[in-house]
Design a protein around this motif. Structure first.
Motif, PDB file in Angstrom:
ATOM      1  N   LYS A  45       0.756  -1.128  -0.054  1.00  0.00           N
ATOM      2  CA  LYS A  45       0.022   0.019  -0.007  1.00  0.00           C
ATOM      3  C   LYS A  45       0.928   1.182   0.072  1.00  0.00           C
ATOM      4  CE  LYS A  45      -3.074  -2.882   2.333  1.00  0.00           C
ATOM      5  NZ  LYS A  45      -2.444  -4.055   2.593  1.00  0.00           N
ATOM      6  N   THR A  46       0.591   2.026  -1.181  1.00  0.00           N
ATOM      7  CA  THR A  46       1.837   3.070  -1.097  1.00  0.00           C
ATOM      8  C   THR A  46       0.953   4.377  -1.599  1.00  0.00           C
ATOM      9  OG1 THR A  46       2.117   2.340  -3.520  1.00  0.00           O
ATOM     10  CG2 THR A  46       3.815   1.735  -2.023  1.00  0.00           C
ATOM     11  N   TRP A  47      -0.010   4.688  -0.843  1.00  0.00           N
ATOM     12  CA  TRP A  47      -1.165   5.644  -1.100  1.00  0.00           C
ATOM     13  C   TRP A  47      -0.436   7.373  -1.522  1.00  0.00           C
ATOM     14  CZ3 TRP A  47      -5.229   7.137  -2.872  1.00  0.00           C
ATOM     15  CH2 TRP A  47      -5.802   8.272  -2.621  1.00  0.00           C
ATOM     16  N   GLU A  48       0.638   7.597  -0.687  1.00  0.00           N
ATOM     17  CA  GLU A  48       1.447   8.779  -1.006  1.00  0.00           C
ATOM     18  C   GLU A  48       2.232   8.733  -2.059  1.00  0.00           C
ATOM     19  OE1 GLU A  48       1.083  11.216   0.954  1.00  0.00           O
ATOM     20  OE2 GLU A  48      -0.154  10.214   2.562  1.00  0.00           O
ATOM     21  N   THR A  49       3.052   7.738  -2.463  1.00  0.00           N
ATOM     22  CA  THR A  49       3.919   7.537  -3.639  1.00  0.00           C
ATOM     23  C   THR A  49       2.728   7.386  -4.846  1.00  0.00           C
ATOM     24  OG1 THR A  49       4.953   6.040  -2.321  1.00  0.00           O
ATOM     25  CG2 THR A  49       5.645   6.425  -4.721  1.00  0.00           C
ATOM     26  N   ASP A  50       1.530   6.672  -4.800  1.00  0.00           N
ATOM     27  CA  ASP A  50       0.862   6.768  -5.828  1.00  0.00           C
ATOM     28  C   ASP A  50       0.155   8.106  -6.231  1.00  0.00           C
ATOM     29  OD1 ASP A  50       0.800   3.993  -5.645  1.00  0.00           O
ATOM     30  OD2 ASP A  50      -0.897   3.547  -4.731  1.00  0.00           O
ATOM     31  N   CYS A  51      -0.214   8.868  -5.086  1.00  0.00           N
ATOM     32  CA  CYS A  51      -0.646  10.341  -5.245  1.00  0.00           C
ATOM     33  C   CYS A  51       0.182  11.086  -6.027  1.00  0.00           C
ATOM     34  CB  CYS A  51      -1.224  11.036  -4.179  1.00  0.00           C
ATOM     35  SG  CYS A  51      -2.756  10.150  -3.408  1.00  0.00           S
ATOM     36  N   GLY A  52       1.600  11.010  -5.672  1.00  0.00           N
ATOM     37  CA  GLY A  52       2.405  11.465  -6.233  1.00  0.00           C
ATOM     38  C   GLY A  52       2.612  11.325  -7.751  1.00  0.00           C
ATOM     39  N   MET A  53       2.713  10.189  -8.134  1.00  0.00           N
ATOM     40  CA  MET A  53       2.679   9.475  -9.339  1.00  0.00           C
ATOM     41  C   MET A  53       1.590  10.242 -10.402  1.00  0.00           C
ATOM     42  SD  MET A  53       4.118   5.861  -8.750  1.00  0.00           S
ATOM     43  CE  MET A  53       4.161   5.251 -10.747  1.00  0.00           C
ATOM     44  N   LEU A  54       0.581  10.028  -9.723  1.00  0.00           N
ATOM     45  CA  LEU A  54      -0.772  10.578 -10.284  1.00  0.00           C
ATOM     46  C   LEU A  54      -0.762  12.168 -10.766  1.00  0.00           C
ATOM     47  CD1 LEU A  54      -3.748   8.387  -8.815  1.00  0.00           C
ATOM     48  CD2 LEU A  54      -2.668   8.110 -10.963  1.00  0.00           C
ATOM     49  N   LYS A  55      -0.281  12.738  -9.939  1.00  0.00           N
ATOM     50  CA  LYS A  55      -0.073  14.313  -9.905  1.00  0.00           C
ATOM     51  C   LYS A  55       0.971  14.557 -11.028  1.00  0.00           C
ATOM     52  CE  LYS A  55      -0.353  17.747  -6.500  1.00  0.00           C
ATOM     53  NZ  LYS A  55      -0.193  18.251  -5.022  1.00  0.00           N
ATOM     54  N   ASP A  56       2.114  13.925 -11.060  1.00  0.00           N
ATOM     55  CA  ASP A  56       2.936  14.107 -12.056  1.00  0.00           C
ATOM     56  C   ASP A  56       2.484  13.738 -13.400  1.00  0.00           C
ATOM     57  OD1 ASP A  56       4.647  14.845 -10.029  1.00  0.00           O
ATOM     58  OD2 ASP A  56       5.983  13.111 -10.213  1.00  0.00           O
ATOM     59  N   LEU A  57       1.871  12.610 -13.473  1.00  0.00           N
ATOM     60  CA  LEU A  57       1.197  12.010 -14.600  1.00  0.00           C
ATOM     61  C   LEU A  57       0.102  13.119 -15.249  1.00  0.00           C
ATOM     62  CD1 LEU A  57       0.858   9.973 -16.937  1.00  0.00           C
ATOM     63  CD2 LEU A  57      -0.815   8.680 -15.445  1.00  0.00           C
ATOM     64  N   ASP A  58      -0.644  13.696 -14.202  1.00  0.00           N
ATOM     65  CA  ASP A  58      -1.874  14.654 -14.844  1.00  0.00           C
ATOM     66  C   ASP A  58      -1.137  15.821 -15.425  1.00  0.00           C
ATOM     67  OD1 ASP A  58      -4.414  15.438 -14.841  1.00  0.00           O
ATOM     68  OD2 ASP A  58      -4.095  16.917 -13.258  1.00  0.00           O
ATOM     69  N   LYS A  59       0.015  16.024 -14.617  1.00  0.00           N
ATOM     70  CA  LYS A  59       0.828  17.585 -15.405  1.00  0.00           C
ATOM     71  C   LYS A  59       1.356  17.119 -16.854  1.00  0.00           C
ATOM     72  CE  LYS A  59       4.487  20.445 -14.051  1.00  0.00           C
ATOM     73  NZ  LYS A  59       5.894  20.519 -13.242  1.00  0.00           N
ATOM     74  N   GLU A  60       1.773  15.912 -16.899  1.00  0.00           N
ATOM     75  CA  GLU A  60       2.358  15.242 -18.076  1.00  0.00           C
ATOM     76  C   GLU A  60       1.122  15.259 -19.103  1.00  0.00           C
ATOM     77  OE1 GLU A  60       4.291  11.338 -18.122  1.00  0.00           O
ATOM     78  OE2 GLU A  60       2.889  11.087 -20.090  1.00  0.00           O
ATOM     79  N   LEU A  61       0.004  14.852 -18.876  1.00  0.00           N
ATOM     80  CA  LEU A  61      -1.289  14.894 -19.782  1.00  0.00           C
ATOM     81  C   LEU A  61      -1.480  16.178 -20.256  1.00  0.00           C
ATOM     82  CD1 LEU A  61      -3.176  12.051 -17.714  1.00  0.00           C
ATOM     83  CD2 LEU A  61      -1.860  12.043 -19.949  1.00  0.00           C
ATOM     84  N   ALA A  62      -1.495  17.171 -19.178  1.00  0.00           N
ATOM     85  CA  ALA A  62      -2.081  18.533 -19.701  1.00  0.00           C
ATOM     86  C   ALA A  62      -0.944  19.231 -20.529  1.00  0.00           C
ATOM     87  CB  ALA A  62      -2.006  19.456 -18.102  1.00  0.00           C
ATOM     88  N   GLU A  63       0.146  18.806 -20.379  1.00  0.00           N
ATOM     89  CA  GLU A  63       1.268  19.273 -21.383  1.00  0.00           C
ATOM     90  C   GLU A  63       1.328  18.978 -22.731  1.00  0.00           C
ATOM     91  OE1 GLU A  63       4.798  18.741 -18.998  1.00  0.00           O
ATOM     92  OE2 GLU A  63       4.431  20.464 -17.704  1.00  0.00           O
ATOM     93  N   ASP A  64       0.757  17.736 -22.978  1.00  0.00           N
ATOM     94  CA  ASP A  64       0.534  17.172 -24.244  1.00  0.00           C
ATOM     95  C   ASP A  64      -0.818  17.444 -24.842  1.00  0.00           C
ATOM     96  OD1 ASP A  64       0.345  15.669 -26.382  1.00  0.00           O
ATOM     97  OD2 ASP A  64       0.763  13.831 -25.562  1.00  0.00           O
ATOM     98  N   GLY A  65      -0.706  18.358 -25.703  1.00  0.00           N
ATOM     99  CA  GLY A  65      -1.917  18.885 -26.301  1.00  0.00           C
ATOM    100  C   GLY A  65      -2.716  17.765 -27.060  1.00  0.00           C
ATOM    101  N   ASN A  66      -2.060  16.659 -27.288  1.00  0.00           N
ATOM    102  CA  ASN A  66      -3.000  15.652 -27.987  1.00  0.00           C
ATOM    103  C   ASN A  66      -3.944  14.867 -27.157  1.00  0.00           C
ATOM    104  OD1 ASN A  66      -1.795  15.815 -30.482  1.00  0.00           O
ATOM    105  ND2 ASN A  66       0.197  14.934 -29.815  1.00  0.00           N
TER     106      ASN A  66
END
Lengths: 306, 306
Positions: free
Chosen positions: A44-65
């Motif tokens: 169970k790695t809730w904190e790490t999971d949230c960090g990864m999702l935050k980073d991923l969401d940023k990455e998704l927003a930056e990709d206009g596709n």
């Protein structure tokens, strides 16, 4: 179930490319663990999971596709998911369940008789709560994808099941939340399953269709890889047991004597990596001191277009 | 399940009073019949049903107090409801099922071990297809209403279960599609069950709370009514057997030793009306020459407001 890795992230990327709002569910579902399985020690790695999702969401927003990003993380409590109380994990437990047979009884279901009941039940609830237009599952748990597709069809559910490719380490090991239990020595040998499956796939690609022609070479390689380890001294070797190697129909998961090339097939397997015999001083044994780890993997043999 | 009677119509009237669009489902669901039950002979009266619904829709339109009318009749084929093929009716049948235990195992579920599995499964599909804001069920099948409420809660389904009062003939017999099998002689005696349940209810209304205080008088009346018939000559008498008389919790359907008056209880029963022994010339024996008919009925003992 959390303990996110690149496999999960690749599904979220797929979803964000095709949908406006992605809901990520994070829930370690107790009813899909058997009585003697690793529920309590499941990572169970809730904190790490949230960090990864935050980073991923940023990455998704930056990709206009991308059409969308992560709109919500749904991480319910067990009281939310089991409002009448959590059923116990026994095969004959009382409760409200979805069962999908015979597809949920074979292979993984044979080793883990409550597994697909737990998976189908919790997914039915998740789908009813989130009401997703599409749901994304990884091919690594291929029988799970077959069970969920059958559930959606048989219960006339208004969603579409999308399956994302298995994500692998460079040496071919399928990514899994359970890999953290392996430790250095077993991690190196854990590729045996993907090698064994690949040999069967090679045979299919060379236009063999009979079970023995596909699984025979896989069995030979299994023996070879087992012997290789047995010949090493206990301080170096890794013991593993092949639970099954299956050649099954892609919709029913029933074993095949011959592949119908208009339907294709699924080659799948499970291997149990046993704890190392003689741990060396300072050796990295993996999380929780390297318990037995059961790994699964599969390759889809695609139908041949006629 | 079609074979519509005033009980069904009363539910549609309730629904039309509160909703803009009412969808009536008409489907004789094979999976809720046991292997040796009356699936093949279950009354199918499609033309009459449609006539009744047409008349009712007209009646609903003429009453300005209704929000809506009958928007659609959903009468699917078995291929629609069971897209992977219809599971067989055996207890150990393979297929995609919803099970709700222990509530679905007791009482009607004990006599009919596949019944609530079939009911829950088909209702899950109907709800997913129609996506109703509210679903209407009759109190006559009270355990069914409890099972469906539990399914909706446990699977986080987005609908509200409304229960309509049992509709009765003037002599107290609960309306049922199966009453057409009774014939004249058995029809007169078929009120035994409602009389027996009412005696228990009377005891509750006189503020008795213990099981024996409620069911004791019901058992005495049962003996009396059985004796009454046994004393008649075979050309006149009716043989019946009480399957069970239950005093159960309104949410779990588990038997109670004492009613908790903040929760109330359900008194329910089942009676088997046996074929008449010596049919008389020209006697109306009921549909299909008067097979054995199993009837159920119940009374809800409401919680006492404190």
């Amino acid at each position: 179930m959390g303990a996110l890795h690149e496999g999960h992230l690749s599904l979220i990327r797929m979803a964000a490319a095709e949908n406006h709002r992605v809901v990520v569910s994070v829930y370690v579902n107790p009813t899909q663990f058997g009585v003697h399985e690793d529920l309590d020690s499941y990572p169970k790695t809730w904190e790490t999971d949230c960090g990864m999702l935050k980073d991923l969401d940023k990455e998704l927003a930056e990709d206009g596709n991308n059409l969308g990003g992560i709109a919500a993380v749904f991480a319910p409590t067990t009281d939310t998911m089991y409002p009448s109380g959590r059923p116990d994990q026994a095969v004959n437990a009382k409760g409200s369940f979805v069962t999908i047979t015979p597809v949920g009884e074979v292979l993984e279901g044979a080793s883990r008789p409550t597994f697909f009941r737990g998976v189908a039940t919790v997914c039915m609830k998740l789908f009813n709560i989130v009401m997703p237009e599409k749901v994304y599952f990884g091919q690594k748990d291929v029988q799970q994808t077959v069970v969920i597709k059958k559930m959606v069809k048989d219960f006339c559910m208004n969603t579409e099941v999308v399956v994302g490719d298995t994500q692998r380490a460079p040496d071919g090991l399928a990514l899994s939340s359970r890999n953290v239990y392996l430790g250095t020595r077993r991690r190196k040998v854990a590729t045996v399953l993907s090698k064994i499956l690949r040999v069967a796939e090679m045979s299919y690609l060379r236009e063999h269709r009979l079970r023995d022609e596909l699984l025979g070479p896989a069995e030979q390689l299994t023996k070879l890889l087992l012997m290789e380890q047995h010949q090493l001294p206990p301080e170096e070797r890794v013991n593993f047991e092949i639970d099954y190697i299956s050649l099954a129909d892609p919709e029913t998961m029933q074993e095949l004597d011959e592949v119908d090339e208009t339907r294709g097939a699924i080659i799948s397997g499970a291997v149990k990596m046993l704890p190392v015999e003689v741990p060396q001083p300072g050796e990295d044994l993996g999380l929780s001191d390297g318990p037995p780890v059961r790994l699964i993997d599969n390759i889809i043999l695609k139908p041949v277009k006629l």
